[in-house]
Design an enzyme around this catalytic site. Structure first.
Site, PDB file in Angstrom:
ATOM      1  N   GLU A 121      10.768  58.511  38.411  1.00  0.00           N
ATOM      2  CA  GLU A 121       9.377  58.777  38.798  1.00  0.00           C
ATOM      3  C   GLU A 121       8.988  57.675  39.752  1.00  0.00           C
ATOM      4  O   GLU A 121       8.905  56.511  39.358  1.00  0.00           O
ATOM      5  CB  GLU A 121       8.462  58.718  37.561  1.00  0.00           C
ATOM      6  CG  GLU A 121       8.806  59.708  36.467  1.00  0.00           C
ATOM      7  CD  GLU A 121       8.441  61.120  36.854  1.00  0.00           C
ATOM      8  OE1 GLU A 121       7.659  61.308  37.789  1.00  0.00           O
ATOM      9  OE2 GLU A 121       8.972  62.056  36.230  1.00  0.00           O
TER      10      GLU A 121
ATOM     11  N   CYS B 128       0.007  56.185  40.302  1.00  0.00           N
ATOM     12  CA  CYS B 128       1.003  56.907  41.098  1.00  0.00           C
ATOM     13  C   CYS B 128       0.458  58.247  41.564  1.00  0.00           C
ATOM     14  O   CYS B 128       0.917  58.791  42.563  1.00  0.00           O
ATOM     15  CB  CYS B 128       2.259  57.117  40.261  1.00  0.00           C
ATOM     16  SG  CYS B 128       1.904  57.867  38.673  1.00  0.00           S
TER      17      CYS B 128
HETATM   18  P1  NAP Z   1       9.067  48.257  40.454  1.00  0.00           P
HETATM   19  O1  NAP Z   1       8.947  46.937  41.076  1.00  0.00           O
HETATM   20  O2  NAP Z   1      10.031  49.224  41.004  1.00  0.00           O
HETATM   21  O3  NAP Z   1       9.374  47.969  38.915  1.00  0.00           O
HETATM   22  C1  NAP Z   1       9.411  49.014  37.975  1.00  0.00           C
HETATM   23  C2  NAP Z   1      10.222  48.604  36.774  1.00  0.00           C
HETATM   24  O4  NAP Z   1      11.586  48.433  37.154  1.00  0.00           O
HETATM   25  C3  NAP Z   1       9.792  47.297  36.132  1.00  0.00           C
HETATM   26  O5  NAP Z   1       9.883  47.426  34.737  1.00  0.00           O
HETATM   27  C4  NAP Z   1      10.821  46.301  36.657  1.00  0.00           C
HETATM   28  O6  NAP Z   1      11.027  45.219  35.789  1.00  0.00           O
HETATM   29  C5  NAP Z   1      12.058  47.174  36.678  1.00  0.00           C
HETATM   30  N1  NAP Z   1      13.105  46.714  37.571  1.00  0.00           N
HETATM   31  C6  NAP Z   1      12.981  46.195  38.801  1.00  0.00           C
HETATM   32  N2  NAP Z   1      14.207  45.946  39.324  1.00  0.00           N
HETATM   33  C7  NAP Z   1      15.102  46.323  38.388  1.00  0.00           C
HETATM   34  C8  NAP Z   1      16.535  46.311  38.320  1.00  0.00           C
HETATM   35  N3  NAP Z   1      17.276  45.881  39.335  1.00  0.00           N
HETATM   36  N4  NAP Z   1      17.117  46.753  37.187  1.00  0.00           N
HETATM   37  C9  NAP Z   1      16.387  47.208  36.159  1.00  0.00           C
HETATM   38  N5  NAP Z   1      15.044  47.246  36.158  1.00  0.00           N
HETATM   39  C10 NAP Z   1      14.409  46.816  37.259  1.00  0.00           C
HETATM   40  O7  NAP Z   1       7.672  49.025  40.447  1.00  0.00           O
HETATM   41  P2  NAP Z   1       6.242  48.504  39.984  1.00  0.00           P
HETATM   42  O8  NAP Z   1       5.768  47.547  41.038  1.00  0.00           O
HETATM   43  O9  NAP Z   1       6.247  48.073  38.566  1.00  0.00           O
HETATM   44  O10 NAP Z   1       5.397  49.849  40.028  1.00  0.00           O
HETATM   45  C11 NAP Z   1       4.706  50.303  41.158  1.00  0.00           C
HETATM   46  C12 NAP Z   1       5.334  51.543  41.714  1.00  0.00           C
HETATM   47  O11 NAP Z   1       5.562  52.485  40.681  1.00  0.00           O
HETATM   48  C13 NAP Z   1       4.450  52.253  42.705  1.00  0.00           C
HETATM   49  O12 NAP Z   1       5.174  52.513  43.852  1.00  0.00           O
HETATM   50  C14 NAP Z   1       4.047  53.541  42.021  1.00  0.00           C
HETATM   51  O13 NAP Z   1       3.843  54.634  42.871  1.00  0.00           O
HETATM   52  C15 NAP Z   1       5.171  53.778  41.100  1.00  0.00           C
HETATM   53  N6  NAP Z   1       4.736  54.535  39.930  1.00  0.00           N
HETATM   54  C16 NAP Z   1       5.177  55.807  39.793  1.00  0.00           C
HETATM   55  C17 NAP Z   1       4.782  56.547  38.688  1.00  0.00           C
HETATM   56  C18 NAP Z   1       5.260  57.947  38.476  1.00  0.00           C
HETATM   57  O14 NAP Z   1       5.061  58.471  37.391  1.00  0.00           O
HETATM   58  N7  NAP Z   1       5.885  58.572  39.447  1.00  0.00           N
HETATM   59  C19 NAP Z   1       3.949  55.982  37.730  1.00  0.00           C
HETATM   60  C20 NAP Z   1       3.531  54.682  37.896  1.00  0.00           C
HETATM   61  C21 NAP Z   1       3.940  53.956  39.015  1.00  0.00           C
HETATM   62  P3  NAP Z   1      10.380  43.775  36.064  1.00  0.00           P
HETATM   63  O15 NAP Z   1       8.913  43.951  36.052  1.00  0.00           O
HETATM   64  O16 NAP Z   1      10.887  42.962  34.931  1.00  0.00           O
HETATM   65  O17 NAP Z   1      10.905  43.355  37.403  1.00  0.00           O
END
Ligand code: NAP
Length: 519
Positions: free
Chosen positions: A256, A295
């Site tokens: 997602e 999102c």
């Molecule tokens: P993110 O930076 O991609 O991080 C998301 C999750 O992935 C966090 O728990 C992060 O952990 C983890 N993560 C990052 N790198 C990783 C790796 N190499 N291996 C394993 N896990 C890893 O995103 P975010 O900044 O939290 O969220 C914002 C984005 O999410 C926005 O673009 C938004 O559109 C999207 N979003 C989408 C939805 C949907 O349902 N489609 C819902 C909500 C948000 P750490 O925090 O520990 O780094």
């Protein structure tokens, strides 16, 4: 400072080193630390698979549903404390916090109801049986049985409560043990919920694990019976999907990700009508709620060129009234973004949009209610107007994760609106506001392949919907292409990801007797 612990192999643990600091995004003060350094993730997964899995699979849907009911009630009973944590660590206003936390308890309650309806069985039969041979004796059914691995959930920072609960609800009801990892920066609410879950005593041993911080080498240990459900940015989604351990093990993955959601105003909608007010109200809510860190929030607002300047002025004056500042204050509508890096990204993103659209509102200094100095990661509601949506690129491709949206005029034809919407490359939700069935009929089928959900706003439902930005457990959530290509929720559909669909072929009476199917 509070420590965000992990719950693995049936015990709480804190890492030995390299702690990450969680801050209050309003004051920038440190409030907690998280470390998973040294935690044995292979053992954590083994425990989930070998202890939690069998225990859950031994339960009926009704029994698993009862567990979800207990978890839902436990969240609700701690609602006030969780709201405080969301204000402190997430920069949520009280109303933003309720949206996340009530969304969590509500989704768990929905799946608890589904469990009750499914009753005393442990698997699902998918569709009708089918005759496979010359005579009706040779027959086949499709059976959905829980996978025997672990369900690893990685969540985004913006919905620490709902994100944890919506994924856990489907996995636990399907019969898979959960290993849940929130985003580290806003993990406080998720951590408190994990504590609440464990303290209920309702979960069988091994059915729920929690990772409070970096996932370390967790993903290296996933195999063919495990699943990975991820919510976050498209970039991280890509990294996870292409990891050799995931690809080699054929680990089932659901992603997602980002989305450039659009609201389209139909040419029939007159100013001052119920549908027009609904459109303005819902666009305003999406820009301001959770400071635009949803999102599903509307990022592109398509309006017929003939009314573009009127919509721009009305929306800008509504947004100008939304107070920005300390989210614990009742009068504040827009709190801070969650982290310093989100603030940097949002500012850079607005810069990209501003290269092809004019900033109507949000440029320059703004008041921060109840905040001292220039502390906090604030972005004011920002509205842009892009006069040439055909030439624009960033507007259709770059998600600014904050209280930011761009107005795009179109010529009032369904086909043209759909063309512009589709330039988002795959979205979670698209909304159309119109009372003209012909217009809605013309645009709908052009939008369907590009969306996980299409929301049709009209005067008939103006007083009873929560708007397109709310994900309801009854409907699927996810979107094609850029939105990650995933699908979650949707009532019982949400269980399929956690189940193996297996065709069972043989003698009809034998199969029907074993599956206890009524003829
Ligand atoms: P993110 O930076 O991609 O991080 C998301 C999750 O992935 C966090 O728990 C992060 O952990 C983890 N993560 C990052 N790198 C990783 C790796 N190499 N291996 C394993 N896990 C890893 O995103 P975010 O900044 O939290 O969220 C914002 C984005 O999410 C926005 O673009 C938004 O559109 C999207 N979003 C989408 C939805 C949907 O349902 N489609 C819902 C909500 C948000 P750490 O925090 O520990 O780094």
């Amino acid at each position: 400072m509070e420590r965000i612990e992990s719950y693995v192999a049936g015990a709480w643990a804190f890492g030995s080193d390299k702690a990450a600091t969680l801050v209050n995004p309003t004051t920038e003060e440190p409030i907690a630390e998280a470390s998973t350094e040294g935690i044995d993730f292979a053992r954590a997964l083994d425990h989930a698979r070998s202890v939690g899995g069998p225990a859950l699979r031994a339960l009926t849907f009704a029994q698993r549903g009862e567990i979800l009911r207990t978890l839902s009630r436990a969240i609700h009973a701690s609602r006030d404390a969780l709201i405080e944590a969301a204000i402190q660590n997430g920069g949520n206003t009280r109303s933003d916090a309720k949206f996340d936390i009530d969304g969590a308890s509500g989704t768990l309650a929905h799946y608890a109801d589904l469990g009750k309806q499914l009753g005393d069985t442990r698997f699902l039969v998918d569709g009708d049986g089918v005759q496979l041979g010359r005579s009706p004796r040779f027959f086949g059914y499709h059976v959905l049985a829980p996978r025997s691995g672990a369900a690893v959930h990685i969540n985004a920072f913006n919905f620490p409560a709902w994100g944890l609960a919506e994924k856990a609800a489907c996995a636990l009801l399907a019969g898979m043990p959960v290993v849940s990892k929130p985003a580290t920066s806003t993990a406080l609410v998720a951590y408190r919920i994990a504590k609440i879950f464990v303290d209920t005593g309702a979960l069988p041993p091994g059915a729920f694990s929690f990772i409070g911080g970096s996932p370390g080498d967790l993903l290296e240990h996933l195999g063919g019976q495990d699943v990975l459900a991820f919510t976050g940015s498209a970039d991280t989604g890509f990294t996870l999907r292409t990891r050799p351990s995931i690809a080699r093990g054929s680990v089932r993955v659901n992603i997602e990700a980002d989305s450039l959601n659009t609201a389209v105003l139909g040419p029939d909608v007159t100013q001052g009508s119920d549908t027009f007010r609904m459109f303005l109200r819902e666009v305003y809510r999406d820009i301001t709620q959770k400071a635009g860190q949803k999102c599903t929030a509307v990022r592109r607002i398509l309006v017929p060129a003939s009314v573009a300047s009127d919509v721009r002025d009305e929306l800008a004056s509504m947004l100008a009234e939304a107070k920005v500042g300390d989210p614990s204050r009742d009068e504040v509508i827009v709190g801070p973004l969650a982290t310093a890096s989100q603030l940097r990204d949002a500012r850079a993103g607005i810069g990209k949009l501003a290269a092809e659209a004019k900033i109507v509102l949000g440029d320059g200094p703004f008041e921060r209610v109840g905040v001292s100095g220039d502390k906090g990661y604030f972005v004011p509601p920002t509205l842009l107007h892009c006069a040439d949506p055909d030439a624009a690129r960033a507007v259709h491709e770059h998600e600014v994760f904050g209280p930011v949206a761009t107005l795009l005029p179109y010529e009032g034809k369904a086909e043209r609106a759909a063309e512009l919407v589709r330039r988002g490359g795959g979205m979670l939700v698209g909304s159309v506001y119109s009372d003209d069935r012909a217009f809605v009929g013309d645009i709908l089928f052009d939008l369907l392949p590009f969306h996980g959900r299409v929301y049709l706003g009209s005067e008939k439902i103006a007083d009873q919907t929560p708007g397109p930005g709310t994900v309801l457990p009854q409907s699927v959530h996810g979107g094609p292409g850029r939105a990650g290509g995933g699908e979650e929720l949707g009532g019982l559909r949400g269980l399929a990801f956690y189940s193996q669909r297996t065709a069972v072929q043989g003698s009809r009476p034998v199969i029907e007797a074993i599956l206890e199917l009524k003829k």
